[in-house]
Structures are given as C-alpha cells and as structure tokens.
Scaffold this active site. Structure first.
Site, PDB file in Angstrom:
ATOM      1  N   SER A   1      -2.457   2.079   1.530  1.00 57.40           N
ATOM      2  CA  SER A   1      -2.922   3.382   1.954  1.00 57.40           C
ATOM      3  C   SER A   1      -4.108   2.817   2.886  1.00 57.40           C
ATOM      4  O   SER A   1      -4.765   1.726   2.433  1.00 57.40           O
ATOM      5  CB  SER A   1      -3.069   4.269   0.909  1.00 57.40           C
ATOM      6  OG  SER A   1      -4.063   5.155   1.505  1.00 57.40           O
TER       7      SER A   1
ATOM      8  N   TYR B   1      -8.073   6.246  -6.701  1.00 54.95           N
ATOM      9  CA  TYR B   1      -6.731   5.826  -6.089  1.00 54.95           C
ATOM     10  C   TYR B   1      -6.872   4.686  -4.943  1.00 54.95           C
ATOM     11  O   TYR B   1      -6.133   3.897  -5.155  1.00 54.95           O
ATOM     12  CB  TYR B   1      -6.439   7.202  -5.307  1.00 54.95           C
ATOM     13  CG  TYR B   1      -5.344   7.241  -4.337  1.00 54.95           C
ATOM     14  CD1 TYR B   1      -3.795   6.922  -4.612  1.00 54.95           C
ATOM     15  CD2 TYR B   1      -5.549   7.193  -2.913  1.00 54.95           C
ATOM     16  CE1 TYR B   1      -2.932   6.962  -3.597  1.00 54.95           C
ATOM     17  CE2 TYR B   1      -4.418   7.170  -1.897  1.00 54.95           C
ATOM     18  CZ  TYR B   1      -3.269   7.174  -2.456  1.00 54.95           C
ATOM     19  OH  TYR B   1      -2.155   7.135  -1.573  1.00 54.95           O
TER      20      TYR B   1
ATOM     21  N   LYS C   1      -5.088   1.081  -4.420  1.00 54.81           N
ATOM     22  CA  LYS C   1      -4.250   0.626  -3.267  1.00 54.81           C
ATOM     23  C   LYS C   1      -4.890  -0.784  -2.731  1.00 54.81           C
ATOM     24  O   LYS C   1      -4.267  -1.424  -2.232  1.00 54.81           O
ATOM     25  CB  LYS C   1      -4.525   1.778  -2.120  1.00 54.81           C
ATOM     26  CG  LYS C   1      -3.684   3.021  -2.627  1.00 54.81           C
ATOM     27  CD  LYS C   1      -2.335   2.737  -2.774  1.00 54.81           C
ATOM     28  CE  LYS C   1      -1.608   4.160  -2.950  1.00 54.81           C
ATOM     29  NZ  LYS C   1       0.014   3.684  -3.225  1.00 54.81           N
TER      30      LYS C   1
END
Ligand SMILES: NC(=O)c1ccc[n+]([C@@H]2O[C@H](COP(=O)([O-])OP(=O)(O)OC[C@H]3O[C@@H](n4cnc5c(N)ncnc54)[C@H](O)[C@@H]3O)[C@@H](O)[C@H]2O)c1
Length: 268
Positions: free
Chosen positions: A148, A161, A165
């Site tokens: 991402s 998060y 990633k």
C-alpha cells in the site's frame, strides 16, 4: 523480433489468487483468467470465491474455487496442496487480504496488534513459504503480494497497518533474494485508494472521499481493474526481469504531497 504480445499472454499458465471474492483480488483473478490463465480463486468466503469463478466461466475462462483463511499457516498449506492437485505446474500466486484497524498507537490493544500482524505479515510469510516451495521445486514462478502507499506515507491511525505494509515490501525483497536463483520472482503492488468493499464506507463521506482523491495527480480514485492490470503484468513473462519490486499503482499519490496550490498561476 521479440513476440511482445506473447510476453503478456497467460495462455496455458496457472494461477492461485487468495482474496479472490472481492476488490483487487477479484479483479486480479478476472484479469489473469481473461489473459488465458486457469485460476484457483481462494478466499475465506467460499461463496464469494465461487461467484468470481462463475463470472470467469461465464466469460469463457477457466477457474475453480477454494476456501482459505490467509492468516492460518495450515489453511494456506492446504491451499497449496489443492493447487498441486489440480495444476500440473503453478506459474502465478497472488495474495491480497489485508487488515487495517484504524486506531492511534495509544489506543491499540494487544488483540488489535495480533490480528493485523497475523494477517498482514505472518499471512504473507505463510503464503510465500507454501507457494514459494512449489515454485522453487519447479524452478519457475511469480509471487505477488499486496502492499500500500501506507508503506511509505502515513496518516494518524495507520501506523500499525503502514508498518505491516512496509514489512511486506521487505519480505518481498528478502524472498526475491532467496529464490531468484531458482527462477522465482517476488513482487508487490502498492495501491493508494481503490473503489472496493474495503473502502465503500468512505463513499458515504464526500469530504473524505474527495480529500483522498485530491492526493492523486488525477484527482480520482482507482478502480480495482486498474490495479489488476499491474498484477497481470507482474505475473506475466513481460516482467521476467522484475523481482524484489513494489510497483506503486497509486495515481501519483507518493510522487506529490498535495493538490495544486495555484502558485504557478501567480508566477505568470
Ligand atoms: N482498497 C484500497 O483502497 C486499498 C489501498 C491500498 C491497499 N489496499 C490493500 O489491498 C488489499 C485488498 O484490499 P481490497 O480493497 O481489495 O479489499 P476487499 O475487502 O474488497 O477484498 C478483500 C478480500 O479478502 C478476503 N479476506 C479478508 N480476510 C481474509 C482472510 N483472513 N483470509 C482469506 N480471505 C480474506 C475478503 O473476504 C475479500 O474477498 C488489502 O491488503 C489492502 O490492505 C487496498
């Protein structure tokens, strides 16, 4: 002359797509099938995976469905076993499931942290192990994981998060370095903001929807298909010299740090 068209053609190739019931995974399964691959569509929603299979078959493609929890090492190993049973050789393996619990670090619980790490980091490792093993044995294959823009640029509430990633990017580099000599390629795609079930709630909030659109040079979100074409490229022989890369399919999000200021007009 090199047959360039053939390099993008996936006729006769085989693929596993985990996360194939929705969003980027669904579009990736459809793209790979449309380009000629036989696709094993896996998801923890077997009904969802079967719907993708039906759509692929309805347009003349070849596909099967399986259920798999991407966070479970045992499930991912079983999926690899199924792939071995139905395919004589496995050329492509794509994994997309990822979990984002939007909370500041001050609010993160141990359970939140475990859930995000179990799927995003450990799940990627289980996937690389299970499918990388097959590809190393057969001395060919392309593995594709899902990163991402949050691997490199962040907003409050996305630190955990984003870290997972970023970890995927390094897992890709590390595994690429380990299996390259066996003819196996390992890459990731890094989308920015894509219209999928995951981001559907933002559509109810035009302020957020437009704010995210404004981070891209096109002032719009992407469709899942626009990310799936990048997956198809990395899967194909057209990317035969590409490994250890994270391909940003982000509408320029990471190239710029905001919408136009209008200063160019002022300077005139
Ligand atoms: N949508 C975006 O804007 C965006 C942006 C950047 C990165 N991403 C990343 O793209 C990936 C896919 O996102 P999406 O938008 O396509 O999401 P989505 O919700 O549309 O699809 C995810 C699919 O994965 C499946 N899934 C979820 N957890 C699973 C598990 N544990 N085991 C098996 N299947 C599971 C779901 O059933 C669903 O079919 C994620 O890793 C996400 O972090 C998405």
């Amino acid at each position: 002359m090199t047959d360039y068209r053939k390099l993008f053609d996936l006729t006769g190739k085989t693929a596993v797509v985990l996360g194939a019931a929705s969003g980027i995974g669904k579009s990736s399964a459809e793209a790979l099938a449309a380009l000629g691959a036989s696709v094993l569509c896996a998801d923890w929603s077997l009904d969802g995976a079967q719907e993708t299979v039906s759509a692929i078959r309805a347009s003349g493609g070849s596909a099967d469905a399986a259920s798999c929890d991407a966070a479970s090492a045992a499930d991912v190993a079983s999926l690899a076993k199924i792939a071995r049973q139905i395919f004589p050789r496995l050329d492509i393996a794509v994994t997309t499931p990822g979990l984002n619990i939007r909370k500041t670090i001050l609010d993160y619980t141990e359970e939140d942290l475990d859930r995000v790490i179990n799927l995003n980091i450990k799940g990627t490792v289980w996937f690389f192990q299970a499918f990388g093993r097959i590809m190393v044995e057969q001395k060919v294959g392309s593995l594709i994981a899902c990163s991402s823009v949050r691997a490199v640029t962040i907003e409050p509430g996305l630190a955990v998060y984003g870290s997972t990633k970023a970890a995927i990017g390094l897992l890709v580099q590390g595994f690429a370095s380990e299996v390259g000599r066996h003819g196996v390629r390992v890459n990731a795609i890094a989308p920015s903001i894509v219209e999928t079930a995951l981001t559907a709630p933002f559509k109810q909030r035009p302020d957020i929807y437009n704010l995210y659109a404004g981070h891209t040079v096109f002032n719009r979100w992407s469709s899942a298909d626009e990310v799936a074409t990048a997956v198809a490229y990395l899967a194909s022989d057209a990317a035969s010299y590409v490994s250890g890369s994270t391909l940003f399919v982000d509408g320029g999000w990471t190239a710029v740090d905001g919408p136009p200021t209008g200063l160019t007009q002022l300077a005139k």
